[in-house]
Scaffold this motif. Sequence first.
Motif, PDB file in Angstrom:
ATOM      1  N   GLU A 291      -8.391  -3.967  -1.742  1.00 35.08           N
ATOM      2  CA  GLU A 291      -8.071  -3.261  -0.499  1.00 35.08           C
ATOM      3  C   GLU A 291      -6.911  -2.288  -0.712  1.00 35.08           C
TER       4      GLU A 291
ATOM      5  N   ARG B   8       0.825  -1.207   0.000  1.00 38.92           N
ATOM      6  CA  ARG B   8       0.000   0.000   0.000  1.00 38.92           C
ATOM      7  C   ARG B   8       0.857   1.254   0.000  1.00 38.92           C
TER       8      ARG B   8
ATOM      9  N   THR C 271      -9.319  -9.648  -3.297  1.00 36.50           N
ATOM     10  CA  THR C 271      -9.657  -8.903  -2.090  1.00 36.50           C
ATOM     11  C   THR C 271      -8.501  -8.017  -1.656  1.00 36.50           C
TER      12      THR C 271
ATOM     13  N   GLU D 232      -8.099   0.693  -2.981  1.00 31.96           N
ATOM     14  CA  GLU D 232      -8.966   1.627  -2.241  1.00 31.96           C
ATOM     15  C   GLU D 232      -8.165   2.462  -1.261  1.00 31.96           C
ATOM     16  N   TYR D 233      -7.237   1.817  -0.619  1.00 35.26           N
ATOM     17  CA  TYR D 233      -6.414   2.544   0.349  1.00 35.26           C
ATOM     18  C   TYR D 233      -5.581   3.634  -0.354  1.00 35.26           C
TER      19      TYR D 233
END
Length: 818
Positions: free
Chosen positions: A768, A681, A764, A771-772
Amino acid sequence: MEFLDFQTFSTADNDTIEDNILPEPVQRLALSVASTKHRDVNAEDIPLPSILKSKAKNNSSAPNEHAGGLHQKMEEYVNLSIKELGKTEGEHAPSSISPFGSSTSSSMDINKIVNEANGMGPTDLILSKKLSNVLNNFNLNNYQSALKLRNALKLLENLQNTGLSLDRESLITPDYVGTLSRKNLRNDLETELLKEHIIVLEEFRPIVRRIKRLSTSIENIRDVSESILPNPSINENDTETTFLKDIDKIRAQMDQLKLKKELLLAIKDKFTIDQVEDDIIQNSPVDERFFEVVEKVELIKDNASCLFSLPDSSAGTALLTRLNDTTQTINRKIYNHLLDFLYSYDNGQNSEQLPLFQKSLAYLSNDLTYFNEFLKRVTKERSKLILDEFLSQFDLNVKDKRPIVLNAHDPIRYVGDVLASVHALIANEADFVRTLFDFTNSENGMADLNNEFLQGLDVKLLNEIVKSLANSCRIRIEQVVRFEESCIINFEIIQLLKLYKLMFVKKQIKATNPLVVNLGTLHTVAHEKIVEYFVKLLKGSAETAESSDQSDLLPPTWLSDYVSQVVEFLEVYEKSLSNVDDDNDDEEIEKEKTTLEEIVAKIVEYPFEDFLAKQLQSAFPSAKKHEETQLAFLTMQLNCFDLIKTRLQIFSTSIFSKTEKCQRVLQNINNKLTISIEQMRELQTKFLFEKTGLGMYNNLLNMIFPIDQVKDELDYNMYFSLNDNGLMALPTIRSNVHDKLNEYLPQALTDVQENLLFKLASPTIASEISEYCFSKLSHFYCIFRRVLNHINPDNEDEVGTILNFSEDEFNMLVGIED
């Protein structure tokens, strides 16, 4: 008794005939009994000789005259007899009652006897004459005389039933045979009389013997009395006093001697065994009577200790020596009896004598030498028996049953058959040993005294006997375990070993028994083979990983195969854990947990944390220097740990929840995945900021005040100091941000999602991360625009032209919902 010659029955009138002159035989005349009621009888019709004694003297020199006189007398007698037959019975009334129930007088009438004897033969008539004389001359008035005569006649009658075997006819015949019979009768009677006298004398023998034994003492007493009484010179009072004292002294000595005799007899009865009891010990079989004698010997041995309190202990020493010899004989006999019983019982005999066997064994426990020797003998014989029976099941020549070795192609069945065979032998042997050597409920008192040696004897013997199966069982199972490569099969073998170990322990096989110890050793070998299997699998994986293509950034093939093997093994292991409950021994549960931790550490923790990390680092050596390489490294790491977590998550509530160490292993895998996601991320966010031109300004604003902590208008005042920074000039911002933002933002969402979804195995995780990243970008864009409007209140329109996307437009382009 008067013995009669033949001449006594002679009809001659001369009484002077000598004994050595035999008379001439007289012709036997046949007389017929005639009755006067039927016919008259003349003298000529009955030519009977006269038995009346004539008073005339016979002359031996004139035989013709003698013959003529005899014929005349016979005629006279017949005439008289015929006359008498005509008289009535009333004319001759009895004058007295004879003991024979017939009428008689003091001088019995001979004519009546003749009349009663009319039916007799000549010899009977001769005997009747003598009997008539005896009865006529016998005094029957006296009761004693009558009784004596009666008894004599009864005696003669009873002689017919004795061993004399009297021949009455031969005895009364007047010829030479009769004479010999009467002489033999004399000898027989004398012999019988002598026998009766000997019997009477034998009855007097004990009395004579006792008299002889007492005669010495009586003579001594008589001598003392003669020496005392006839002496008139001694004073009577002094003599009486002196001899009374002597008598008292002698009486006291006699009492002491009696007491000593009674004491010695009592001691003899108490401390000795008789010949019958000694014969029972030496020759009789071991039975209840034998043990009665044994109990007496033990009682004598217990009481013999009191003899050592005497001044002279030689008696006690001698007695104990003899008792020890007797005890050795008893123990040796019981030892042989036990061996014989054991052999016969093994053949199905003497099962009803079990109480006697246990009693014998309980007694033998007093002698540890024989007792231990018997136990060794039993152990040796039974061990050989069950070992031969076990080995016979591997013999291919046996026809009545299928050999176990034929199942060697199926390792699990083969090991199960071997262990089942051993368990069957143990069960049978346990029943045999418990039947003979279990003294738990024994009513034998000896078993209570020797409780130290007898209690638990069956368990001890059983453990000693089954030791012979340890090596044979271990060799056959170890061959299978060491040559088996499959971890699943080895684990199934471990389960069989654990099961039968528990069953052996329930049959009272101790944990220290070589049989159980060998099962534990085989368990360890099988466990090592399982670990060795996964180690070999990792080594082969390392070799294939070097030559494999990793451009797709998906988990390597070796990892997928290894995880599949681990999952398959853990599934089997999970089923085994369901059988472990709280009823098991705490020590066994702890051991099971330790084994589980070791397995998890070696097949899960080390491969997924250490080995995998080394493989990834070797695949991406420049990951720390180049961000693109780092992105690929993180992508592959995410895919690997996501695969591991996904496959192992199903065991989180079973295997990985048993111990803290197992929980920590699974938690470390989850943490590795979480860290990889965070790193991805951050790296993807950094790439977004750089591609939109906002990266430098993101760093600048965060240096003044963290963007995430901006809450209200007052927080924006923290950024007024940026007016002095040349980077915050609106023209500079236009040149650094405007073009890049407008060019990349419309395609940013598609670019990021396509790269992440294509390379990350988990949608998934990709969603995630996407989106982060866009949330971070949107949040910074909104804050950055507000800051610029706040520090440049006069240039809001210019700010709107530089950051020409409103907040809603920006969120819509990056796919962020309010």
